[in-house]
Design a protein around this motif. Structure first.
Motif, PDB file in Angstrom:
ATOM      1  N   MET A  78       3.270  -0.128   7.565  1.00 47.83           N
ATOM      2  CA  MET A  78       2.897   0.115   8.999  1.00 47.83           C
ATOM      3  C   MET A  78       1.992  -0.523   9.840  1.00 47.83           C
ATOM      4  O   MET A  78       2.170  -0.602  10.877  1.00 47.83           O
ATOM      5  CB  MET A  78       2.334   1.605   8.945  1.00 47.83           C
ATOM      6  CG  MET A  78       2.453   2.553  10.245  1.00 47.83           C
ATOM      7  SD  MET A  78       1.511   4.190   9.879  1.00 47.83           S
ATOM      8  CE  MET A  78       0.645   4.143   8.456  1.00 47.83           C
ATOM      9  N   PRO A  87       8.275   3.257   7.534  1.00 55.87           N
ATOM     10  CA  PRO A  87       8.202   2.845   6.084  1.00 55.87           C
ATOM     11  C   PRO A  87       8.275   3.946   4.974  1.00 55.87           C
ATOM     12  O   PRO A  87       8.840   3.669   4.038  1.00 55.87           O
ATOM     13  CB  PRO A  87       6.574   2.574   6.032  1.00 55.87           C
ATOM     14  CG  PRO A  87       6.308   2.166   7.569  1.00 55.87           C
ATOM     15  CD  PRO A  87       7.005   3.079   8.383  1.00 55.87           C
ATOM     16  N   LEU A  88       8.041   5.318   5.591  1.00 56.70           N
ATOM     17  CA  LEU A  88       8.182   6.337   4.476  1.00 56.70           C
ATOM     18  C   LEU A  88       9.662   6.666   4.313  1.00 56.70           C
ATOM     19  O   LEU A  88      10.039   6.913   3.070  1.00 56.70           O
ATOM     20  CB  LEU A  88       7.494   7.564   4.918  1.00 56.70           C
ATOM     21  CG  LEU A  88       7.329   8.800   4.162  1.00 56.70           C
ATOM     22  CD1 LEU A  88       6.899   8.351   2.924  1.00 56.70           C
ATOM     23  CD2 LEU A  88       6.945  10.062   4.814  1.00 56.70           C
ATOM     24  N   VAL A 127       3.138   4.414  -3.298  1.00 58.42           N
ATOM     25  CA  VAL A 127       3.745   4.980  -2.013  1.00 58.42           C
ATOM     26  C   VAL A 127       2.808   4.732  -0.886  1.00 58.42           C
ATOM     27  O   VAL A 127       3.030   4.316   0.281  1.00 58.42           O
ATOM     28  CB  VAL A 127       4.571   5.918  -1.993  1.00 58.42           C
ATOM     29  CG1 VAL A 127       5.311   6.562  -0.816  1.00 58.42           C
ATOM     30  CG2 VAL A 127       5.823   5.920  -3.367  1.00 58.42           C
ATOM     31  N   ILE A 128       1.749   5.441  -0.903  1.00 53.80           N
ATOM     32  CA  ILE A 128       0.773   5.500   0.154  1.00 53.80           C
ATOM     33  C   ILE A 128       0.292   3.969   0.638  1.00 53.80           C
ATOM     34  O   ILE A 128       0.504   3.651   1.786  1.00 53.80           O
ATOM     35  CB  ILE A 128      -0.282   6.292  -0.080  1.00 53.80           C
ATOM     36  CG1 ILE A 128       0.036   7.753  -0.327  1.00 53.80           C
ATOM     37  CG2 ILE A 128      -1.347   6.524   1.066  1.00 53.80           C
ATOM     38  CD1 ILE A 128       0.671   8.263   1.046  1.00 53.80           C
ATOM     39  N   GLU A 139       3.233   2.204   2.082  1.00 54.63           N
ATOM     40  CA  GLU A 139       3.385   2.734   3.432  1.00 54.63           C
ATOM     41  C   GLU A 139       2.553   2.191   4.452  1.00 54.63           C
ATOM     42  O   GLU A 139       2.875   1.688   5.572  1.00 54.63           O
ATOM     43  CB  GLU A 139       3.434   4.266   3.572  1.00 54.63           C
ATOM     44  CG  GLU A 139       3.658   4.670   4.944  1.00 54.63           C
ATOM     45  CD  GLU A 139       3.585   6.243   4.844  1.00 54.63           C
ATOM     46  OE1 GLU A 139       4.012   6.788   5.776  1.00 54.63           O
ATOM     47  OE2 GLU A 139       3.040   6.844   3.960  1.00 54.63           O
ATOM     48  N   GLN A 140       1.066   2.102   4.167  1.00 54.17           N
ATOM     49  CA  GLN A 140       0.091   1.551   4.991  1.00 54.17           C
ATOM     50  C   GLN A 140       0.254   0.083   5.411  1.00 54.17           C
ATOM     51  O   GLN A 140       0.251  -0.275   6.508  1.00 54.17           O
ATOM     52  CB  GLN A 140      -1.177   1.765   4.482  1.00 54.17           C
ATOM     53  CG  GLN A 140      -1.610   3.162   4.345  1.00 54.17           C
ATOM     54  CD  GLN A 140      -1.821   4.056   5.777  1.00 54.17           C
ATOM     55  OE1 GLN A 140      -2.220   3.292   6.571  1.00 54.17           O
ATOM     56  NE2 GLN A 140      -1.041   5.278   5.604  1.00 54.17           N
ATOM     57  N   LEU A 142      10.860   4.103   1.908  1.00 51.64           N
ATOM     58  CA  LEU A 142      10.085   3.937   0.617  1.00 51.64           C
ATOM     59  C   LEU A 142      10.442   5.452  -0.133  1.00 51.64           C
ATOM     60  O   LEU A 142      10.624   5.288  -1.493  1.00 51.64           O
ATOM     61  CB  LEU A 142       8.632   3.860   0.824  1.00 51.64           C
ATOM     62  CG  LEU A 142       8.118   2.640   1.125  1.00 51.64           C
ATOM     63  CD1 LEU A 142       6.540   2.838   1.473  1.00 51.64           C
ATOM     64  CD2 LEU A 142       8.254   1.909   0.283  1.00 51.64           C
TER      65      LEU A 142
END
Length: 63
Positions: A33, A7-8, A25-26, A29-30, A11
């Motif tokens: 994920m 995902p990172l 973004v975090i 990403e979570q 992104l």
């Protein structure tokens, strides 16, 4: 392990192009994920065993 970085990698270009904000973004990403980790666990179902309460207590008491 690669599932965590996928995902990172998707992104990061969106962040550089200012499509998504840095503070989101975090979270994105979570969110991305979570289903990927679930699919990875399904793929390796034979290698995952069921945890019992005894297993969790043993791990927690060894710390």
């Amino acid at each position: 392990m690669r599932v965590m970085f996928a995902p990172l990698l998707l992104l990061f270009p969106l962040l550089r192009l200012d499509v998504v904000r840095a503070d989101s973004v975090i979270a994105l990403e979570q969110l991305a994920m979570l289903p990927l980790m679930f699919l990875a666990m399904l793929r390796r179902r034979g290698g995952v065993r069921r945890l019992t309460v005894t297993d969790v207590v043993a791990v927690m008491s060894s710390r």
